[in-house]
Design a protein around this motif. Structure first.
Motif, mmCIF file in Angstrom:
data_model
loop_
_atom_site.group_PDB
_atom_site.id
_atom_site.type_symbol
_atom_site.label_atom_id
_atom_site.label_comp_id
_atom_site.label_asym_id
_atom_site.label_seq_id
_atom_site.Cartn_x
_atom_site.Cartn_y
_atom_site.Cartn_z
ATOM 1 N N ARG A 123 0.845 -1.198 0.000
ATOM 2 C CA ARG A 123 0.000 0.000 0.000
ATOM 3 C C ARG A 123 0.881 1.249 0.000
ATOM 4 N NH1 ARG A 123 -4.742 -2.729 0.877
ATOM 5 N NH2 ARG A 123 -4.560 -4.508 2.304
ATOM 6 N N ASN A 124 0.383 2.295 -0.613
ATOM 7 C CA ASN A 124 1.176 3.497 -0.857
ATOM 8 C C ASN A 124 0.880 4.584 0.167
ATOM 9 O OD1 ASN A 124 2.230 2.795 -3.753
ATOM 10 N ND2 ASN A 124 0.036 2.392 -3.821
ATOM 11 N N LEU A 125 1.936 5.281 0.569
ATOM 12 C CA LEU A 125 1.804 6.411 1.480
ATOM 13 C C LEU A 125 2.184 7.687 0.746
ATOM 14 C CD1 LEU A 125 3.437 4.983 4.735
ATOM 15 C CD2 LEU A 125 1.020 5.084 4.139
ATOM 16 N N LEU A 126 1.292 8.658 0.765
ATOM 17 C CA LEU A 126 1.565 9.976 0.209
ATOM 18 C C LEU A 126 1.424 10.993 1.331
ATOM 19 C CD1 LEU A 126 0.324 8.186 -2.230
ATOM 20 C CD2 LEU A 126 0.089 10.370 -3.392
ATOM 21 N N ILE A 127 2.290 11.981 1.355
ATOM 22 C CA ILE A 127 2.251 13.001 2.394
ATOM 23 C C ILE A 127 1.895 14.340 1.759
ATOM 24 C CG2 ILE A 127 4.739 13.498 2.246
ATOM 25 C CD1 ILE A 127 4.672 13.880 5.322
ATOM 26 N N GLU A 128 0.994 15.070 2.400
ATOM 27 C CA GLU A 128 0.516 16.338 1.848
ATOM 28 C C GLU A 128 1.116 17.518 2.601
ATOM 29 O OE1 GLU A 128 -3.661 18.415 0.444
ATOM 30 O OE2 GLU A 128 -3.684 17.123 2.210
ATOM 31 N N GLY A 184 9.734 7.099 3.646
ATOM 32 C CA GLY A 184 8.887 5.960 3.298
ATOM 33 C C GLY A 184 7.668 6.291 2.471
ATOM 34 N N CYS A 185 7.510 7.542 2.059
ATOM 35 C CA CYS A 185 6.376 7.921 1.215
ATOM 36 C C CYS A 185 6.761 7.773 -0.258
ATOM 37 C CB CYS A 185 5.949 9.360 1.499
ATOM 38 S SG CYS A 185 5.435 9.644 3.213
ATOM 39 N N VAL A 186 5.780 7.560 -1.114
ATOM 40 C CA VAL A 186 6.075 7.397 -2.536
ATOM 41 C C VAL A 186 6.029 8.725 -3.281
ATOM 42 C CG1 VAL A 186 5.286 5.012 -2.647
ATOM 43 C CG2 VAL A 186 3.658 6.856 -3.065
#
Length: 513
Positions: free
Chosen positions: A419-424, A441-443
């Motif tokens: 599963r993918n982690l995106l940070i805003e 560790g975010c994509v």
């Protein structure tokens, strides 16, 4: 995908095909019967019969789950059975009839049309409604008409406790027994004019109101004012630096891979390719027609391209269904929706995903303050990943979000599940921000552009990112990890858990995490 989810998606897709032919020939779509007329009732499907177009007509046999008939845009839906919560939620027009009982929050946030419940309704019937008419022939649970803004809720039976709690507008009509109204609501007798007005809705159903019916309306003072705190980012990654670790710097002619591939969970193909690890957050990306802009994915609200994700909240729940099939995936913003439970979140996702390709990406978004709940939902609903907003009420520090995201992801085993982690972030990222996010560790990073010239920003960022990669000695973004990150001061080391520059270790409080 759970069995009930798969059944619900199939039902919605089958219905879309049937509606095209039915609208052309002005036919009623019947669901729940075999070709020979034998009964095959539906059972527990969620998020189905949603986004009905104008003049469509659907008759369904069975009992449905959450969000049945939600986002109705002018269709007529008759359910020969009962349903769970949020019947007809967000409806703008049309008519829904349920021949048995309905669950909580009937007509939640509806703004037009009619909903008729022949049985009883559970708690918070008509909560937050902004227009239209709800008629409940039986009884309702507590807090009927809570936070109403407009519209009419007619209860022919008895009402539960605190009816009209927090009303801002509209009327609640109670023909049966009615307890004292909730805070912000006042009670009065019904007038002759109102009896005549409401008979237009009740007479066709063979129903009527007695002259002793009660009417709940907002008090002159109104309910207590509650202002939601503003979410913001007080500080980005300013206190975090990048170090080359043990790698030598790369020569100028070395090939570099700045690509970030976002894959559906459990798959190794059909992913979203990001030339730079930045999802550009804006209203639309259609104006970006240059070399960089055409291939860089965006997180948009309108006019999504084939390589865009569409951000969905309450403001575009209805419109999204018409364009969602054209994009790479969707991000459902939990912070931009009313407070709903897990089953209702899944039902909304099903109603939208039914109109997308099978390989489309599905993300949930929420604040880092609720990251544990967010990640649990992603795993429980088998989604492709999460977008974690670093903003917090009163102002958050992006560096402090990194350990919260990392520890929660580790606890839920998110990364090993694919599963993918995106940070805003709330400002346009620099190359260092992208590398810090990748190292954590975010994509990819989700952030707005600095100005309207997205092409120029992307070109500058591409060159800057390549320069940093050569200096760090990494030819591929996958080679960046936490060992390349350093806290530049004691305060940042304390809130981020990163190694303190010079000390070259995390602070003792973080050892063991």
């Amino acid at each position: 995908m759970r069995e009930v989810t798969a059944k619900s998606v199939k039902l919605n897709r089958d219905l879309d095909g049937m509606l095209e032919q039915a609208l052309e020939r002005d036919l009623l779509v019947r669901i729940g019967w075999g070709k020979q007329g034998d009964e095959k009732p539906k059972k527990g499907e969620i998020g189905v019969i949603t986004h009905l177009p104008l003049k469509s007509r659907v008759l369904l046999l069975g009992d449905l789950g959450e969000c049945a008939g939600a986002m109705n845009e002018g269709g007529t839906f008759t359910l020969q059975g009962g349903c769970a919560s949020m019947l007809g939620a967000f409806q703008t027009s049309g008519r829904i009839t349920v021949e048995r009982d309905a669950g909580d929050r009937v007509g939640h946030r509806m703004s037009g049309g009619e909903i008729i419940v022949q049985g009883s309704a559970a708690e918070e019937a008509g909560a937050g409604m902004r227009g239209g008419v709800i008629i409940v022939r039986g009884h309702v649970g507590k807090m009927a008409g809570a936070a109403m803004e407009d519209g009419v809720l007619i209860i022919l039976g008895s009402a539960g406790t605190e009816p009209g709690l927090g009303m801002l507008g509209g009327r609640v009509i109670v023909a049966g027994s009615c307890p004292p109204p909730g805070e912000g609501a006042a009670m009065r007798s019904i007038t002759e004019d109102e009896l005549g007005e409401l008979s237009e809705h009740l007479d066709p159903l063979g129903l009527q109101l007695d002259p002793d019916a009660l009417v709940l309306v907002p008090t002159e003072a109104g309910p207590p004012i509650g202002e939601r705190p503003e979410y913001s980012v007080a500080e980005g990654f300013d206190g975090i630096g990048l170090v080359p670790s043990s790698r030598d710097r790369l020569p100028e002619h070395s090939a570099l891979d700045t690509l970030s591939l976002i894959l559906p969970a459990g798959l190794e193909e059909h992913g979203l390719l990001c030339p730079l690890p930045w999802i550009v957050e804006c209203e639309r990306m259609t104006a970006a027609t240059g070399r960089y802009g055409t291939v860089q994915p965006g997180l948009v609200r309108t006019e999504p391209r084939y390589n865009d994700l569409i951000l969905i909240d309450e403001s575009n729940l209805l419109q999204a269904a018409n364009v969602i099939q054209n994009c790479a995936g969707m991000v459902l913003d939990l912070n931009g929706l009313p407070a709903i439970n897990d089953a209702e979140v899944e039902a909304l996702l099903v109603s939208l995903y039914s109109r997308m390709r099978d390989d489309s990406l599905v993300f949930l978004k929420d604040s880092v303050a609720r990251v544990d709940h967010l990640f649990r939902l992603v795993v429980d609903l088998d989604l492709d990943g999460a977008v974690v907003d670093t903003a917090l009420p009163g102002g958050g520090r992006a560096a402090s979000a990194l350990p919260r995201i990392g520890l929660a992801a580790q606890a839920m085993n998110l990364v090993t599940q694919g599963r993918n982690l995106l940070i805003e972030l709330d400002e346009a990222p620099a190359a260092e921000d992208l590398l810090i996010a990748i190292g954590a560790g975010c994509v990819a990073v989700v952030a707005p552009p600095a100005d309207d010239d997205i092409e120029a920003v992307l070109g500058w960022l591409d060159g800057n990112l390549r320069g940093w990669m050569r200096e760090l000695g990494v030819a591929d973004l996958a080679q960046i990890n936490r060992s390349n990150l350093r806290a530049l001061d004691h305060d940042t080391a304390a809130i981020s858990g990163l190694r303190l520059i010079g000390y070259e270790r995390p602070l003792p409080m973080w050892l063991g995490n």
